[in-house]
Design an enzyme around this catalytic site. Structure first.
Site, PDB file in Angstrom:
ATOM      1  N   ARG A 166       6.754   2.639  -2.619  1.00 39.18           N
ATOM      2  CA  ARG A 166       6.540   1.787  -1.284  1.00 39.18           C
ATOM      3  C   ARG A 166       6.921   2.791  -0.365  1.00 39.18           C
ATOM      4  O   ARG A 166       7.872   2.585   0.705  1.00 39.18           O
ATOM      5  CB  ARG A 166       7.881   0.856  -1.155  1.00 39.18           C
ATOM      6  CG  ARG A 166       7.532  -0.355  -2.333  1.00 39.18           C
ATOM      7  CD  ARG A 166       6.475  -1.126  -1.930  1.00 39.18           C
ATOM      8  NE  ARG A 166       6.145  -2.467  -2.962  1.00 39.18           N
ATOM      9  CZ  ARG A 166       5.733  -2.211  -4.078  1.00 39.18           C
ATOM     10  NH1 ARG A 166       5.401  -0.910  -4.702  1.00 39.18           N
ATOM     11  NH2 ARG A 166       5.639  -3.211  -4.965  1.00 39.18           N
ATOM     12  N   SER A 194       7.992  -9.519  -0.542  1.00 38.00           N
ATOM     13  CA  SER A 194       9.437  -9.059  -1.097  1.00 38.00           C
ATOM     14  C   SER A 194      10.049  -8.441   0.175  1.00 38.00           C
ATOM     15  O   SER A 194       9.606  -7.626   0.872  1.00 38.00           O
ATOM     16  CB  SER A 194       9.123  -8.013  -1.916  1.00 38.00           C
ATOM     17  OG  SER A 194       8.507  -8.511  -3.222  1.00 38.00           O
ATOM     18  N   GLU A 217      12.220  -4.059   2.923  1.00 37.17           N
ATOM     19  CA  GLU A 217      10.805  -3.077   2.883  1.00 37.17           C
ATOM     20  C   GLU A 217      10.114  -3.307   4.024  1.00 37.17           C
ATOM     21  O   GLU A 217       9.438  -2.553   4.431  1.00 37.17           O
ATOM     22  CB  GLU A 217      10.133  -4.005   1.487  1.00 37.17           C
ATOM     23  CG  GLU A 217       8.948  -3.646   1.147  1.00 37.17           C
ATOM     24  CD  GLU A 217       8.373  -4.186   0.101  1.00 37.17           C
ATOM     25  OE1 GLU A 217       8.678  -4.302  -0.770  1.00 37.17           O
ATOM     26  OE2 GLU A 217       7.087  -4.598   0.408  1.00 37.17           O
TER      27      GLU A 217
HETATM   28  C1  LIG Z   1       3.103 -13.047   0.928  1.00 39.12           C
HETATM   29  C2  LIG Z   1       2.845 -11.511   0.831  1.00 39.12           C
HETATM   30  C3  LIG Z   1       2.931 -10.803  -0.406  1.00 39.12           C
HETATM   31  C4  LIG Z   1       3.093  -9.431  -0.458  1.00 39.12           C
HETATM   32  N1  LIG Z   1       2.797  -8.821  -1.727  1.00 39.12           N
HETATM   33  C5  LIG Z   1       2.957  -7.401  -1.663  1.00 39.12           C
HETATM   34  C6  LIG Z   1       2.952  -6.690  -2.874  1.00 39.12           C
HETATM   35  O1  LIG Z   1       2.650  -7.356  -4.070  1.00 39.12           O
HETATM   36  N2  LIG Z   1       2.979  -5.386  -2.879  1.00 39.12           N
HETATM   37  C7  LIG Z   1       3.098  -4.520  -1.602  1.00 39.12           C
HETATM   38  O2  LIG Z   1       3.115  -3.435  -1.779  1.00 39.12           O
HETATM   39  N3  LIG Z   1       3.234  -5.287  -0.581  1.00 39.12           N
HETATM   40  C8  LIG Z   1       3.266  -6.729  -0.578  1.00 39.12           C
HETATM   41  N4  LIG Z   1       3.496  -7.245   0.632  1.00 39.12           N
HETATM   42  C9  LIG Z   1       3.529  -6.498   2.155  1.00 39.12           C
HETATM   43  C10 LIG Z   1       2.279  -6.271   2.689  1.00 39.12           C
HETATM   44  O3  LIG Z   1       1.091  -7.269   2.452  1.00 39.12           O
HETATM   45  C11 LIG Z   1       1.754  -4.711   2.527  1.00 39.12           C
HETATM   46  O4  LIG Z   1       2.560  -3.956   2.977  1.00 39.12           O
HETATM   47  C12 LIG Z   1       0.712  -4.495   3.507  1.00 39.12           C
HETATM   48  O5  LIG Z   1      -0.089  -3.321   3.075  1.00 39.12           O
HETATM   49  C13 LIG Z   1       0.678  -4.778   4.763  1.00 39.12           C
HETATM   50  O6  LIG Z   1      -0.448  -4.730   5.588  1.00 39.12           O
HETATM   51  P1  LIG Z   1      -0.542  -5.223   7.113  1.00 39.12           P
HETATM   52  O7  LIG Z   1      -2.089  -4.952   7.742  1.00 39.12           O
HETATM   53  O8  LIG Z   1      -0.419  -6.511   7.245  1.00 39.12           O
HETATM   54  O9  LIG Z   1       0.426  -4.272   7.684  1.00 39.12           O
HETATM   55  P2  LIG Z   1       1.284  -4.560   9.083  1.00 39.12           P
HETATM   56  O10 LIG Z   1       2.422  -5.547   8.829  1.00 39.12           O
HETATM   57  O11 LIG Z   1       0.279  -4.776  10.271  1.00 39.12           O
HETATM   58  O12 LIG Z   1       1.933  -3.065   9.321  1.00 39.12           O
HETATM   59  C14 LIG Z   1       2.640  -2.577   8.374  1.00 39.12           C
HETATM   60  C15 LIG Z   1       3.252  -1.261   8.828  1.00 39.12           C
HETATM   61  O13 LIG Z   1       1.979  -0.384   8.683  1.00 39.12           O
HETATM   62  C16 LIG Z   1       1.736   0.048  10.019  1.00 39.12           C
HETATM   63  N5  LIG Z   1       0.128   0.146  10.196  1.00 39.12           N
HETATM   64  C17 LIG Z   1      -0.587  -0.947   9.945  1.00 39.12           C
HETATM   65  N6  LIG Z   1      -1.976  -0.387  10.080  1.00 39.12           N
HETATM   66  C18 LIG Z   1      -1.851   1.004  10.061  1.00 39.12           C
HETATM   67  C19 LIG Z   1      -2.850   1.893  10.430  1.00 39.12           C
HETATM   68  N7  LIG Z   1      -4.248   1.518  10.244  1.00 39.12           N
HETATM   69  N8  LIG Z   1      -2.513   3.248  10.398  1.00 39.12           N
HETATM   70  C20 LIG Z   1      -1.168   3.622  10.581  1.00 39.12           C
HETATM   71  N9  LIG Z   1      -0.091   2.572  10.434  1.00 39.12           N
HETATM   72  C21 LIG Z   1      -0.565   1.502  10.257  1.00 39.12           C
HETATM   73  C22 LIG Z   1       2.200  -0.617  11.033  1.00 39.12           C
HETATM   74  O14 LIG Z   1       2.588  -0.202  12.434  1.00 39.12           O
HETATM   75  C23 LIG Z   1       3.563  -1.104  10.261  1.00 39.12           C
HETATM   76  O15 LIG Z   1       4.565  -0.150  10.399  1.00 39.12           O
HETATM   77  C24 LIG Z   1       3.219  -8.805   0.780  1.00 39.12           C
HETATM   78  C25 LIG Z   1       3.428  -9.519   2.020  1.00 39.12           C
HETATM   79  C26 LIG Z   1       3.325 -10.950   1.952  1.00 39.12           C
HETATM   80  C27 LIG Z   1       3.234 -11.556   3.147  1.00 39.12           C
END
Ligand SMILES: Cc1cc2nc3c(=O)[nH]c(=O)nc-3n(C[C@H](O)[C@H](O)[C@H](O)COP(=O)(O)OP(=O)(O)OC[C@H]3O[C@@H](n4cnc5c(N)ncnc54)[C@H](O)[C@@H]3O)c2cc1C
Length: 338
Positions: free
Chosen positions: A166, A237, A333
């Site tokens: 992570r 999580s 996380e």
């Molecule tokens: C129901 C649910 C289940 C989930 N299950 C998992 C799982 O099984 N495993 C897991 O690892 N995670 C899980 N997650 C967490 C999440 O889905 C992941 O971390 C996902 O990759 C976040 O993507 P996002 O586009 O929504 O990022 P955001 O929430 O928009 O951003 C997260 C971080 O990444 C940065 N960021 C976003 N895009 C970029 C970019 N293009 N360049 C640089 N930085 C960037 C943002 O500034 C921020 O710091 C879950 C979340 C939810 C709500």
């Protein structure tokens, strides 16, 4: 200038916790040219900048100062390297689950265990998303970034991303890199990973060899276990599984024989954070408008009207309890911003 900035923009629909956060300015960035325009505006206005994907790993304050830029670079390119391997280059703004689903549909395997993780392709390397025995680092060849420190766009190979559990260089040096594209190496031959017990148990020996069956099972298990953010706000999580030394692991295992843990290499052990929290009676508990999900102690939820202050109080109370009971520190996380 082609960028369209919107002032006092509500992010309520753009974060999966459903917090009523308002960005001072909001913009969508669809290309490298627009990204360079954004750079000029950030420098001109000396604004803080948050890069937003799907908002599924963020805990936002009510007021988000400066610029929030949602990365919306799209596109996919395929390159066959040999009879088995295909290089797939994907825009950071593409939807993650859609990529997993469509790759499988095209007979390109490897991503199936990572089905139904919300968010964007560009955010996947940031915390090295993982589920059911697979981490995205296992499939990434390289990541294209805009580097604010060097003011240029270039590719970082897998090793240079410093991936860990992570974690990655992008998370550690938060704010330095903007991920524009990600390059995956997928396979035309199925190499399924079904070592994770809850997944293995629901698959027949034959199904364990079939990526489509693995994908279906992952989707089914996740839908049963995790709340859908469209129905109940959450960020997945909420705490990382803590990693402890062999000595701490022995101490805890003798005090709590049913402790759930996994060897993590180098004599260390990963503890199931959900188990630690559940044992202390937190499952289903509510504080103001936020709480601990009734089916999954690792997921904190917003029942509606919750905010960052309420969630922080709840998270702190859980962290204190876990530390008092087990001497183990839980680390959140999602990223708290600002
Ligand atoms: C129901 C649910 C289940 C989930 N299950 C998992 C799982 O099984 N495993 C897991 O690892 N995670 C899980 N997650 C967490 C999440 O889905 C992941 O971390 C996902 O990759 C976040 O993507 P996002 O586009 O929504 O990022 P955001 O929430 O928009 O951003 C997260 C971080 O990444 C940065 N960021 C976003 N895009 C970029 C970019 N293009 N360049 C640089 N930085 C960037 C943002 O500034 C921020 O710091 C879950 C979340 C939810 C709500």
């Amino acid at each position: 200038m082609t960028l369209h900035f919107q002032s006092r923009f509500s992010l309520k629909a753009l974060n999966t916790l459903g917090f009523d956060a308002v960005a001072e300015r909001f913009v969508r960035v669809r290309s490298i040219d627009e990204l360079l325009e954004l750079r000029d505006e950030v420098k001109r206005s000396s604004s803080p900048l948050l890069i937003l994907g799907g908002g599924s790993n963020l805990v936002l304050a009510d007021a988000v100062p400066g610029i929030v830029a949602q990365l919306a670079i799209e596109g996919r390119a395929f390159e066959a390297l040999d009879a088995e391997s295909v290089r797939v280059t994907v825009g950071g703004g593409e939807n993650w689950h859609e990529l997993v689903r469509s790759s499988l549909g095209q007979g390109l395997y490897g991503l199936e265990n990572l089905a139904l993780i919300p968010g964007s392709v560009g955010a996947a390397p940031v915390q090295n998303i993982g589920a059911y025995g697979v981490e995205v680092k296992d499939l990434i060849e390289a990541v294209e970034v805009y580097d604010w420190a060097e003011d240029r766009v270039y590719w970082l190979d897998n090793r240079s991303c410093d991936f860990a559990y992570r974690d990655s260089r992008f998370k550690r040096e938060s704010g330095r890199y903007l991920i524009t594209r990600v390059r995956f190496l997928l396979s035309r031959q199925p190499h399924t990973v079904t070592s994770y017990a809850p997944l293995r148990e629901v698959l027949s020996p034959q199904q364990r060899e079939q990526p489509e069956a693995v994908f279906d099972a992952v989707c089914r298990i996740r839908s049963e276990k995790l709340p859908d953010p469209r129905e109940l706000g959450n960020a997945g999580s909420f705490f990382k599984n803590p990693v402890v030394s062999a000595e701490d692991h022995r101490r805890l295992k003798s005090a709590y024989p049913s402790l759930v843990s996994f060897p993590e290499g180098e004599g260390r052990f990963k503890l199931a954070a959900g188990w630690l929290i559940d044992q202390l009676g937190w499952k289903g508990r509510r504080m103001q408008n936020v709480g601990v999900h009734a089916k999954q102690a690792l997921v904190l939820v917003n029942y509606g009207g919750g905010d960052r202050g309420q969630l922080e109080k709840l998270a702190n109370a859980i962290q204190r309890d876990v530390l008092d009971a087990y001497g183990v520190e839980l680390e959140p996380e999602p990223r708290f911003y600002p």
